[in-house]
Design a protein around this motif. Sequence first.
Motif, PDB file in Angstrom:
ATOM      1  N   MET A   1       0.819  -1.212   0.000  1.00 51.98           N
ATOM      2  CA  MET A   1       0.000   0.000   0.000  1.00 51.98           C
ATOM      3  C   MET A   1       0.849   1.257   0.000  1.00 51.98           C
ATOM      4  O   MET A   1       1.938   1.276   0.514  1.00 51.98           O
ATOM      5  CB  MET A   1      -0.891   0.007   1.244  1.00 51.98           C
ATOM      6  N   GLN A   3       0.443   4.087   1.585  1.00 52.23           N
ATOM      7  CA  GLN A   3       0.587   4.883   2.807  1.00 52.23           C
ATOM      8  C   GLN A   3       0.968   3.995   3.988  1.00 52.23           C
ATOM      9  O   GLN A   3       0.106   3.471   4.672  1.00 52.23           O
ATOM     10  CB  GLN A   3      -0.725   5.601   3.132  1.00 52.23           C
ATOM     11  N   PRO A   4       2.249   3.820   4.216  1.00 54.09           N
ATOM     12  CA  PRO A   4       2.640   2.935   5.314  1.00 54.09           C
ATOM     13  C   PRO A   4       2.259   3.536   6.670  1.00 54.09           C
ATOM     14  O   PRO A   4       2.228   4.747   6.844  1.00 54.09           O
ATOM     15  CB  PRO A   4       4.147   2.815   5.161  1.00 54.09           C
ATOM     16  N   LEU A   5       2.009   2.655   7.624  1.00 52.46           N
ATOM     17  CA  LEU A   5       1.606   3.089   8.948  1.00 52.46           C
ATOM     18  C   LEU A   5       2.674   3.929   9.623  1.00 52.46           C
ATOM     19  O   LEU A   5       2.378   4.795  10.437  1.00 52.46           O
ATOM     20  CB  LEU A   5       1.338   1.863   9.819  1.00 52.46           C
ATOM     21  N   TYR A  18      -2.988  13.584   8.373  1.00 50.37           N
ATOM     22  CA  TYR A  18      -2.756  12.221   7.962  1.00 50.37           C
ATOM     23  C   TYR A  18      -4.065  11.492   7.694  1.00 50.37           C
ATOM     24  O   TYR A  18      -5.002  11.544   8.464  1.00 50.37           O
ATOM     25  CB  TYR A  18      -1.973  11.485   9.046  1.00 50.37           C
ATOM     26  N   PRO A  20      -5.307   7.610   5.781  1.00 50.04           N
ATOM     27  CA  PRO A  20      -4.872   6.452   5.002  1.00 50.04           C
ATOM     28  C   PRO A  20      -5.295   6.569   3.536  1.00 50.04           C
ATOM     29  O   PRO A  20      -4.798   5.836   2.696  1.00 50.04           O
ATOM     30  CB  PRO A  20      -5.558   5.274   5.691  1.00 50.04           C
ATOM     31  N   PHE A  21      -6.206   7.485   3.266  1.00 53.52           N
ATOM     32  CA  PHE A  21      -6.697   7.618   1.891  1.00 53.52           C
ATOM     33  C   PHE A  21      -6.152   8.864   1.211  1.00 53.52           C
ATOM     34  O   PHE A  21      -6.663   9.287   0.188  1.00 53.52           O
ATOM     35  CB  PHE A  21      -8.220   7.652   1.879  1.00 53.52           C
ATOM     36  N   GLN A  44      -6.779 -10.219   2.447  1.00 56.59           N
ATOM     37  CA  GLN A  44      -6.500  -8.953   3.120  1.00 56.59           C
ATOM     38  C   GLN A  44      -6.411  -7.812   2.118  1.00 56.59           C
ATOM     39  O   GLN A  44      -7.030  -6.768   2.269  1.00 56.59           O
ATOM     40  CB  GLN A  44      -5.152  -9.056   3.850  1.00 56.59           C
ATOM     41  N   GLN A  48      -8.794  -4.516   1.408  1.00 58.54           N
ATOM     42  CA  GLN A  48      -8.324  -3.124   1.398  1.00 58.54           C
ATOM     43  C   GLN A  48      -8.749  -2.401   0.132  1.00 58.54           C
ATOM     44  O   GLN A  48      -9.182  -1.246   0.178  1.00 58.54           O
ATOM     45  CB  GLN A  48      -6.801  -3.089   1.510  1.00 58.54           C
TER      46      GLN A  48
ATOM     47  N   GLU B 114      -8.849   4.647   9.372  1.00 59.70           N
ATOM     48  CA  GLU B 114      -8.040   3.431   9.288  1.00 59.70           C
ATOM     49  C   GLU B 114      -8.904   2.192   9.387  1.00 59.70           C
ATOM     50  O   GLU B 114      -8.555   1.128   8.902  1.00 59.70           O
ATOM     51  CB  GLU B 114      -6.973   3.431  10.380  1.00 59.70           C
ATOM     52  N   SER B 174      -3.755  -5.783  11.274  1.00 60.90           N
ATOM     53  CA  SER B 174      -3.714  -4.404  10.799  1.00 60.90           C
ATOM     54  C   SER B 174      -4.230  -4.336   9.376  1.00 60.90           C
ATOM     55  O   SER B 174      -3.927  -5.175   8.543  1.00 60.90           O
ATOM     56  CB  SER B 174      -2.284  -3.889  10.844  1.00 60.90           C
ATOM     57  N   LEU B 175      -5.008  -3.325   9.159  1.00 58.32           N
ATOM     58  CA  LEU B 175      -5.556  -3.128   7.820  1.00 58.32           C
ATOM     59  C   LEU B 175      -4.435  -2.810   6.837  1.00 58.32           C
ATOM     60  O   LEU B 175      -4.439  -3.231   5.698  1.00 58.32           O
ATOM     61  CB  LEU B 175      -6.561  -1.989   7.858  1.00 58.32           C
ATOM     62  N   LEU B 176      -3.457  -2.063   7.316  1.00 58.51           N
ATOM     63  CA  LEU B 176      -2.433  -1.561   6.394  1.00 58.51           C
ATOM     64  C   LEU B 176      -1.082  -2.123   6.765  1.00 58.51           C
ATOM     65  O   LEU B 176      -0.153  -1.399   7.044  1.00 58.51           O
ATOM     66  CB  LEU B 176      -2.386  -0.040   6.483  1.00 58.51           C
ATOM     67  N   GLN B 177      -0.970  -3.371   6.765  1.00 60.90           N
ATOM     68  CA  GLN B 177       0.252  -4.075   7.140  1.00 60.90           C
ATOM     69  C   GLN B 177       1.490  -3.188   7.158  1.00 60.90           C
ATOM     70  O   GLN B 177       1.943  -2.784   6.111  1.00 60.90           O
ATOM     71  CB  GLN B 177       0.495  -5.167   6.132  1.00 60.90           C
TER      72      GLN B 177
END
Lengths: 887, 177
Positions: A1, A3-5, A18, A20-21, A44, A48, B114, B174-177
Amino acid sequence: MAQPLAKKDDDRDEEVDYSPFLGIEKGAVLQEARVFNDPQLDPQRCSQVITKLLYLLNQGEALTKVEATEVFFSVTKLFQSKDIGLRRMVYVMIKELSSSADEVIMVTSSLMKDMTSKTDMYRANAIRVLCRITDGTLLTQIERYLKQAIVDKNPVVASAALVSGIHLLQTNPEIVKRWSNEVQEAVQSRAALVQFHALALLHQIRQNDRLAVNKLVSSLTRGSVRSPLAQCLLIRYTSQVIRESANNTQTGDRPFYDFLEGCLRHKAEMVIFEAARAITELNGVTSRELTPAITVLQLFLSSSKPVLRFAAVRTLNKVAMTHPTAVTNCNIDMEGLISDQNRSIATLAITTLLKTGNESSVDRLMKQITNFMSDIADEFKIVVVEAIRSLCLKFPLKHRSLMNFLSNILREEGGFEYKKAIVDSIVILIRDIPEAKETGLLHLCEFIEDCEFTYLSAQILHFLGIEGPKTSDPSKYIRYIYNRVHLENATVRAGAVSTLAKFGAMVDGLKPRIFVLLRRCLFDTDDEVRDRATLYLNTLGGDGAVVETGADVKEFLFGSLDIPLVNLENSLKNYEPSEKPFDINYVPKEVKSQPLSEKKAPGKKPTGLGAPPPGPPSTVDAYEKLLSSIPEFANFGKLFKSSAPVELTEAETEYAVNVVKHIFDGHVVFQYNCTNTIPEQLLENVTVIVDASEAEEFAEVASKPLRSLPYDSPGQTFVAFEKPEGVPAFGKFSNMLRFMVKEVDPSTGEAEDDGVEDEYQLEDLEVVASDYILKVGVSNFRNAWESMGADFERVDEYGLGPRDSLAEAVNAVIDLLGMQPCEGTEAVPPNSRSHTCLLSGVYIGNVKVLVRLQFGLDGPKDVAMKLAVRSEDETVSDAIHEIVASG
Amino acid sequence: MELCPSIKNILLLDSEGKRVAVKYYSDDWPTNSAKEAFERAVFTKTQKTNARTEAEITMFDNYIVVYKFVQDLHFFVTGGEDENEIILSTVLQGFFDAVGLLLRGNEDKNEALENLDLILLCLDEVVDGGVILETDANVIAGKVDSHNMDAGAPLSEQTITQALATAREHLTRSLLQ
């Protein structure tokens, strides 16, 4: 993805923004959606991507049909995956896409598999999705499963099936109706929501069967409905049954009232409130019935929850309109709510208090309101202003403090609607409370000194022109008016000139001064202002001599325009310049009644300054043109009135015919509008044979046949009668359609040469009294009534016998007389025991007629009516009474 | 009066009035711009009120709107003017609390975005086409987060602890690994 955490750890500024989208874009996400087609699905990742797609749709991004269909098909591939989380997202996605994608029906087999799955969650969701995309044929295939699901032991599955049933009932009622046994069983479910959904569906299935609804309500009100939501439904159904049965029970206890009252002691607030509200809305509710409901609402007023306070005060506010005394017990609690944080609650509390308050509490109340006004929005202020206006009309002695209040808030900041509401209120108070006139006018004068709204200035100047000259010292207004001539835009200046002229016409002592002022206006930069000044100087005789103003001049200055503006506009447009000058007397006066759909919301108050609402473009002009183009009718003179079309055939017969009655001074023309609804026939030489043996005063003079009437293209044929000139004549006419019928070959559309004579019986037609009365409104009924004078007033009382309701009686009389209801008085507030209705019209011979109807309920159903008629001719006043007496 | 209670829309906006997630069930707002205009109007009207401890209520344009705020999340439920206000607030409370359970008490915009999948599923479980589906927050949250659910156990019998446990479980993924 993308946008990394880890980003979360960046500095604070960035963290605020910030998301995620952040920066995601449709094209890129659609690309990403290709992972749905991978042979090795990654649940997964797929989840997403679906979330991202849903995010985009939720933000208002639209997919094209092609995009939607493509996504839809790839999403269906995901049914291969056994991942429950992903499956949930797939269901939501399909529902989102179902309206925009093509061929959604393709997914049916996958869903049907899920619908019979052992997993409850699959079953429940598959049913909801399937019902969203299904059609009639598919529905019959899955009907068996749906019936099973309704009685499923899992409440989620049962609810899913029942709610889907509610939606499907709109599109496939005949199928859903077959499920009523299962639904009935579900009503007994132990699960609260299942009971609610089952009851909602069961009622919808049976809603057209009054007996079944009655039975349902009787059995359930005795039994045990556990769910609060279901109980609310039951209360609504019960009030519906009470409403519909009210016509049958004359006296005695209201059925089911005990049930409603019992619900006031329910443990759930929503049920208590629903029941209290239902009781307050009962038709003709008595104060004994109201008391327990008011008591629980009063408790809500001091709740800590704003929603409860709002619900209670809103309901009490409505009750206060019809039963002010029932609400007075709550006044102390209401006063506490004036300072409520929630301004909606505060406004409702104030307006309720204004309705229930007594004369002694007015001053105290006004003090509280003054503080409150500064911090609420305009829309709330308007509500308060309207409430104060009605309070002032109720307690005229308090006009001084209330008028002061209005003038104070008039000086404060505010938008147009708010200012208009205040000005309208002051105008109404001036009209209705004579003692308030002088102060009120001065308040208005001060207001226009500094008024930013042209519309309001012009309206006030007009009003000043009418009321100002009648005061004890008219001269003090001149300064205010003349200031407008200096300081304002052209519209207001022109208005001020007209107002000055009115003072000049009415007050001889002021004439010389007015002439001086008007002459100065001759040099205005605007031509309208100059033209008006010139016109008034000439009509008032401004050439020096002070003469008594003639009656026709006064009529010109003060008389109301009794022609609907739309009609005048149409006539002016149609007028072609010629030798003959435009004659205003030829403009049709009929106000076309507005179709129901366009009617303004009932209960809307007539505004103080407004003219009667303009009607939609009338068809009178069209009729007049049509008739005058036919030589036989050309010499009949001016068309007095054309009726609305009256159907002479049942709906869906071979030939559809309706008739329009055109009334002339000495003639009546029937216009038969015919439509041929048979494709295989052509009608020729169509006439209507009229038998006037039951209409002695009429003699047939001309008839105009219709040469040819092909399929589905309407045509007209006319028959004209002579009748005694200038007076109404009544009668009944029987009609027979006569024609030559020819067969038509539907493939070629050609008619055969030979035809057959045939006849077709039509229904009878009557010329009645209302055909001789024009609907002509007046803008101010009270003024018109008083200026008409009591010379030819005729008053009498009538008993109308038992009627369904007061409103029904009022409408019946309006229809009978065919006159124009004024000032919205045709609307009868529910539950009222008496009503006054004002009508105006013009009787044949151009005689103005005004009617005041006072209705009252006499006993449970009997309606009594007092009819007062004023007109310019006593025979006309008598004629109106005759219409009512014989109707 | 509409006989069956119906919900016109459910809105979840942020502290600037922007959409987090919205769902419309009525045709009163046919276009996206009509929807946005409604959201703007609702937001400006309610912005200055304190709807943090108790749900608040307002009425405009013949709609009743009940709303509740937490941190930078604004929850709204809209109904027709004849709707029972308390039913609307029950729906709002159910949705509000369910989101709280699913976000494990961390209710703010970032957390909501998130876990947008959970919020959307939550909306899906509260109302179906305007008809109230469920108002009990625990049941709603349980239905949304059903990954580790015993397939045979009825959803409504889940306890709060179970619901919280499943919600916690979800976090580990986690949704966003």
